[in-house]
Enzyme design. Structure first.
Site, short mmCIF file in Angstrom:
data_model
loop_
_atom_site.label_atom_id
_atom_site.label_comp_id
_atom_site.label_asym_id
_atom_site.label_seq_id
_atom_site.Cartn_x
_atom_site.Cartn_y
_atom_site.Cartn_z
N ARG A 1 108.76 24.78 134.04
CA ARG A 1 109.60 23.90 133.25
C ARG A 1 110.07 22.71 134.11
O ARG A 1 110.40 22.90 135.29
CB ARG A 1 110.84 24.63 132.74
N HIS B 1 101.83 19.25 129.92
CA HIS B 1 102.34 20.55 129.43
C HIS B 1 101.26 21.29 128.61
O HIS B 1 101.44 21.54 127.41
CB HIS B 1 103.62 20.39 128.59
N GLU C 1 110.01 15.37 128.06
CA GLU C 1 108.74 15.69 127.39
C GLU C 1 108.88 15.47 125.91
O GLU C 1 109.91 15.86 125.35
CB GLU C 1 108.35 17.15 127.64
C1 DGY Z 1 105.55 28.50 126.88
O1 DGY Z 1 104.98 29.40 126.25
O2 DGY Z 1 106.71 28.57 127.22
C2 DGY Z 1 104.73 27.29 127.19
O3 DGY Z 1 105.40 26.40 127.97
C3 DGY Z 1 104.26 26.63 125.93
O4 DGY Z 1 105.34 26.37 125.12
#
Ligand code: DGY
Length: 320
Positions: free
Chosen positions: A240, A287, A269
């Site tokens: 993240r 991402h 994002e």
């Molecule tokens: C998650 O599964 O958390 C990935 O980042 C995709 O959203």
């Protein structure tokens, strides 16, 4: 025959997921595939029994407070749930689930790609060839950092962290990790446990982040923690954007403390950080850690499994 529960899918999930959702639910699909806004989420909660959102839909405390009691369950199509105010949703009696396990390999594969791409000048090298500007070669040209034999520090040895460790072992890396508690030896597979981030960082020629975003992990990598890494370290973040202080990352690259970074996640994002575009030693992706065909189907199915269990009167497997 009982009416099927009504399900809102704000994003276009895989075809196989949509097909199964149509079979078992009264599906409202946002064909436009635009992120659900707070207003849409609140309005839709009065029309549906369930939602399958992605991390692009934000269930803040304010949104939770506005939800209609008709909405019973949010079956996230993501492992991360930092887009959900879990306490506020719980207070409203909404059940929340996620999709663990099924995306670990895809995400770890992408983290490996980020690590290798950052270490071996993927951005500058690709551009040189692509633009036709590659007109010479020399032994000192685009010399990178080798992963074989190097130490990989993993922050968060959950499912994705362990998948990353397994793949990195195949590249001959020595694995170190920081986790709330040490893993059982059969899971640790010889990886060295660090009880604190402070002892892990100096051992991390490469550092890969695999912990959830939370108030405790916000800006985990900052000016102080970057300074603890060995000189010329490489940072990988497929978890993240919240985990990294982006100004401190730039300062660490400018100072030569960091050799490079591989990033799939950003504070903002979509969009990312425009300042990063000036750095060839930041290898970036938008991402897409879990974006493989198999994994997208598996995530969709896992979210539907959770809904099925809930509407059958049982407990969903992936309660958060
Ligand atoms: C998650 O599964 O958390 C990935 O980042 C995709 O959203």
């Amino acid at each position: 025959m009982c009416a099927k529960p009504v399900l809102w899918m704000p994003r276009r999930l895989s075809d196989a997921t949509i097909e199964r959702a149509r079979r078992d639910y009264e599906l409202i699909l946002n064909e436009a595939d635009t992120p659900g806004t707070a207003e849409e989420i609140v309005a839709m909660s009065a029309r549906v029994d369930a939602m399958i959102p992605c991390h692009s839909e934000h269930f803040t405390a304010e949104v939770a407070a506005g939800l209609d009691p008709r909405l019973k369950i949010i079956a996230n199509h993501s492992v991360g749930v930092d887009h959900c105010d879990l306490a506020a949703l719980k207070a409203r009696g909404v059940v929340v689930t996620n999709t663990p396990d099924v995306l670990s390999d895809a995400t770890a594969e992408l983290a490996m790609l980020l690590m290798l791409g950052a270490a071996r000048h993927a951005v500058a090298g690709d551009r040189l060839v692509r633009t036709g500007a590659w007109d010479s070669w020399s032994p000192s040209f685009m010399v990178g950092k080798q992963v074989t034999g190097a130490r990989l520090g993993i922050v968060g040895m959950g499912r994705v962290g362990r998948a990353m460790a397994q793949k990195a072992r195949g590249f001959g890396m020595e694995i170190h990790y920081f986790n709330r508690s040490p893993l059982d030896p059969d899971m640790a597979q010889g990886a060295t446990y660090h009880a604190t981030l402070e002892t892990l960082l100096p051992q991390s020629d490469f550092l890969s982040l695999h912990c959830p975003a939370s108030p405790e992990t916000t800006d985990l990598m900052n000016a102080r923690t970057f300074a603890m890494l060995p000189d010329w370290a490489v940072l990988v973040n497929a978890a993240r954007g919240a985990l990294v202080d982006e100004a401190a990352l730039i300062a660490a690259l400018d100072a030569g403390k960091l050799a490079a970074a591989g990033l799939d996640c950003f504070k903002t994002e979509p969009g990312g950080n425009p300042a990063f575009a000036g750095y060839d030693n930041i290898f970036m992706l938008p991402h897409i850690g879990s974006a493989t065909t198999q994994t997208r189907d598996a995530m969709g199915y896992r979210a539907l499994d959770n809904l099925d269990a809930f509407f059958a009167g049982g407990e969903p497997r992936d309660l958060v």
